[in-house]
Motif scaffolding. Structure first.
Motif, short mmCIF file in Angstrom:
data_model
loop_
_atom_site.label_atom_id
_atom_site.label_comp_id
_atom_site.label_asym_id
_atom_site.label_seq_id
_atom_site.Cartn_x
_atom_site.Cartn_y
_atom_site.Cartn_z
N GLU A 1 3.41 -16.20 -29.07
CA GLU A 1 3.15 -15.58 -27.76
C GLU A 1 4.40 -14.87 -27.25
OE1 GLU A 1 -0.23 -18.82 -26.35
OE2 GLU A 1 1.88 -19.13 -25.87
N GLU B 1 4.84 -10.95 -26.25
CA GLU B 1 5.48 -10.47 -25.03
C GLU B 1 6.57 -9.46 -25.34
OE1 GLU B 1 6.77 -14.13 -23.35
OE2 GLU B 1 4.73 -14.81 -22.87
N ARG C 1 -1.78 -21.96 -18.32
CA ARG C 1 -1.62 -20.51 -18.16
C ARG C 1 -1.73 -19.76 -19.47
NH1 ARG C 1 2.87 -17.40 -18.55
NH2 ARG C 1 4.17 -19.27 -18.68
N ARG C 2 -1.10 -20.25 -20.52
CA ARG C 2 -1.11 -19.54 -21.80
C ARG C 2 -2.51 -19.52 -22.40
NH1 ARG C 2 3.74 -18.04 -23.83
NH2 ARG C 2 5.62 -18.91 -22.89
N ARG D 1 -5.32 -19.68 -20.66
CA ARG D 1 -6.11 -18.80 -19.80
C ARG D 1 -5.86 -17.33 -20.15
NH1 ARG D 1 -4.70 -20.95 -15.61
NH2 ARG D 1 -3.04 -19.59 -14.88
N ARG D 2 -4.61 -17.01 -20.43
CA ARG D 2 -4.28 -15.63 -20.80
C ARG D 2 -4.97 -15.23 -22.10
NH1 ARG D 2 1.99 -14.54 -21.36
NH2 ARG D 2 1.88 -15.17 -19.16
N SER D 3 -5.03 -16.14 -23.06
CA SER D 3 -5.71 -15.83 -24.33
C SER D 3 -7.20 -15.62 -24.10
CB SER D 3 -5.50 -16.98 -25.33
OG SER D 3 -4.14 -17.10 -25.67
N PHE E 1 -8.66 -14.57 -21.29
CA PHE E 1 -8.84 -13.30 -20.61
C PHE E 1 -8.79 -12.14 -21.60
CE2 PHE E 1 -7.33 -14.99 -16.30
CZ PHE E 1 -8.62 -14.98 -15.79
N ALA E 2 -7.82 -12.21 -22.53
CA ALA E 2 -7.68 -11.15 -23.52
C ALA E 2 -8.94 -11.02 -24.38
CB ALA E 2 -6.46 -11.40 -24.39
#
Length: 316
Positions: A133, A137, A249-250, A252-254, A256-257
């Motif tokens: 990750e 970034e 958070r990490r 959730r970000r995956s 969303f993507a």
């Protein structure tokens, strides 16, 4: 919450570990190194303590947590918000390393043991996934930088760096996937999650590694763990909007993507859900959150049932 006797609290820093035992004046300090961990385990055993709480501290706690668990200790990793809330409840404002260790011990003593024990195989892979990750970034930062670079030689350098990072990302993802497939149960779980339309290998890896509870919790609990559960904001006559908050958070970000392409192309159920919500006046972000939550629920369901995703016709 049930009070547990003989619980230690560990306040973590990069170099030191401060330790206190709940209900006792016992306190000591050890180095945050393998030698210090060995001494800590011996001291805890001598004090007849087999349970300890430690506050998550940006990764500096990972080594000692893994060591103590391997030695048979029950270790609760507390979120900073839990410890702060406990301090506020008991009106504790003074702060130093010794007091923090005692506070963590008291908080851990009143915290129930998790129903699902941590999987050490996934704990190691979580660190590996964090590295991937961070590479992603870095790629995003280089792409933004490229938009503002005009000199050709500099542009070539940035483009080369992006290509190098993309290649490294693929290699590291392949290593994580291979590590998961080295275990029959994790390989089975991975294949089940991959059967859901809209979930590719990158998202499936994040789900397996970041949510060890997948398939063993309810859909509501899974959504809350990922920070995708809408929470009420009502009081008296006030009826506020529902908002998501907290969670991992990490992960959730995956999600969303993955939700964006899934809701526009890959998953018929999500395409229909996104269309229905936007037609009802929901904003794009609200509809996307709902799609990400549904994607997580689908993954949780196939693992829970132990059967791959089956496409069903969507009602018109």
């Amino acid at each position: 919450m049930t009070q547990i006797s003989r619980t230690a609290g560990i306040d973590t820093s990069k170099a030191k570990l401060d330790v206190a035992v709940h209900g006792s004046v016992e306190h000591w300090q050890v180095d945050n190194t393998p030698a210090g961990w060995r001494r800590l385990a011996a001291e805890l055993t001598g004090a007849e303590v087999m349970r300890a709480g430690i506050e998550a501290s940006g990764g500096y706690e990972c080594g000692v947590v893994g060591y103590l668990r391997a030695k048979g200790f029950t270790v609760l990793v507390l979120q900073p918000i839990q410890v702060k809330a406990y301090a506020r409840l008991h009106l504790r404002r003074a702060k130093n390393d010794k007091l923090d260790a005692a506070l963590i011990a008291a908080c851990a003593a009143m915290t129930d043991r998790p129903r699902i024990e941590p999987d050490q195989r996934l704990a190691k892979l979580a660190q590996h996934l964090t590295f991937v990750e961070q590479i992603e970034e870095d790629i995003a930062r280089f792409k933004i930088r490229l938009e503002h670079v005009g000199e050709r030689r500099h542009r070539r350098m940035v483009v080369t760096d992006i290509a190098r990072l993309k290649a490294r990302r693929l290699v590291e993802l392949a290593r994580i996937a291979a590590a998961l497939r080295a275990h029959d149960d994790l390989a089975r779980r991975l294949d089940l999650v991959l059967s859901v339309p809209g979930i590719g290998e990158r998202t499936a890896i994040a789900l397996i590694v970041r949510m060890p509870e997948l398939g063993r919790v309810s859909r509501e609990q899974a959504a809350a763990l990922a920070g995708l559960a809408p929470f009420d904001d009502d009081s008296g006559k006030h009826s506020g909007e529902r908002h998501i908050a907290g969670g991992r958070r990490r992960l959730r970000r995956s999600l969303f993507a993955a939700a964006l392409p899934a809701a526009f192309r890959w998953n018929k159920a999500l395409i229909e859900l996104y269309s229905r919500l936007t037609q009802r006046g929901k904003a794009h972000n609200q509809a996307l959150i709902a799609c990400a939550r549904k994607l997580l629920i689908y993954a949780n369901t196939v693992v829970q049932r132990g059967t791959p995703w089956t496409e069903r016709p969507v009602d018109a």
